[in-house]
Design an enzyme around this catalytic site. Sequence first.
Site, short mmCIF file in Angstrom:
data_model
loop_
_atom_site.label_atom_id
_atom_site.label_comp_id
_atom_site.label_asym_id
_atom_site.label_seq_id
_atom_site.Cartn_x
_atom_site.Cartn_y
_atom_site.Cartn_z
N GLU A 138 4.69 -9.54 14.92
CA GLU A 138 4.04 -10.05 16.12
C GLU A 138 4.51 -11.50 16.39
O GLU A 138 4.80 -11.86 17.52
CB GLU A 138 2.53 -10.01 15.93
N ARG A 198 0.82 -1.21 0.00
CA ARG A 198 0.00 0.00 0.00
C ARG A 198 0.86 1.27 0.00
O ARG A 198 0.43 2.32 -0.46
CB ARG A 198 -0.99 -0.03 1.17
#
Length: 172
Positions: free
Chosen positions: A97, A60
């Site tokens: 994560e 993006r």
Amino acid sequence: MVEHLKKSIRDVPDFPKKGILFKDITTLCKDPEMFQRMVDLLGHRYVGKKIDLVVGIEARGFVVGAALAYKIGAGVVLVRKPGKLPHKTHKASYTLEYGRDSLEIHQDAIKKGQNIVIADDLLATGGTAGAVVELVKKMGGNIVECAFIIELDELKGRKKLAPHPVFSLMKF
Ligand code: AMP
């Protein structure tokens, strides 16, 4: 102005996994008025600042970075996931994560002393943009600012990018 932009972002709960509230910019991008406003607001900040290159982060960040580069008369450089760029690359790893990931940039993409804006759609923990900062610094680029459409304030990604300046159009 920014309030309208904020409203054009779609919240998608539990994507890509449970517990993540995904901030979807596709709803902003497909609205011609909102997209133009986003690019104008970001671009306004860098007009006259002698920016040579906007470095966009896959994927993006390519949309944001290319539009911004065009607006301010800069070139655009792509930072991609491993194995996608065809020529010789520098690589930087960062923590996700779960586990680690890496990003690559062409070795000849940036010349020493060039003025750089790093662009992505969203700043969360700052791991992704932090890896790009590392790459740009290694190549001798002068990081003028890291620019985002969205900043998730409470994740404190801005701290990770310090001392480099960070700008975001909207905070959640
Ligand atoms: P981080 O490395 O934690 O700052 O994460 C930033 C990168 O992950 C950006 O490239 C974003 O596109 C993506 N990202 C992380 N969290 C979200 C979220 N809540 N909504 C949309 N994109 C996200």
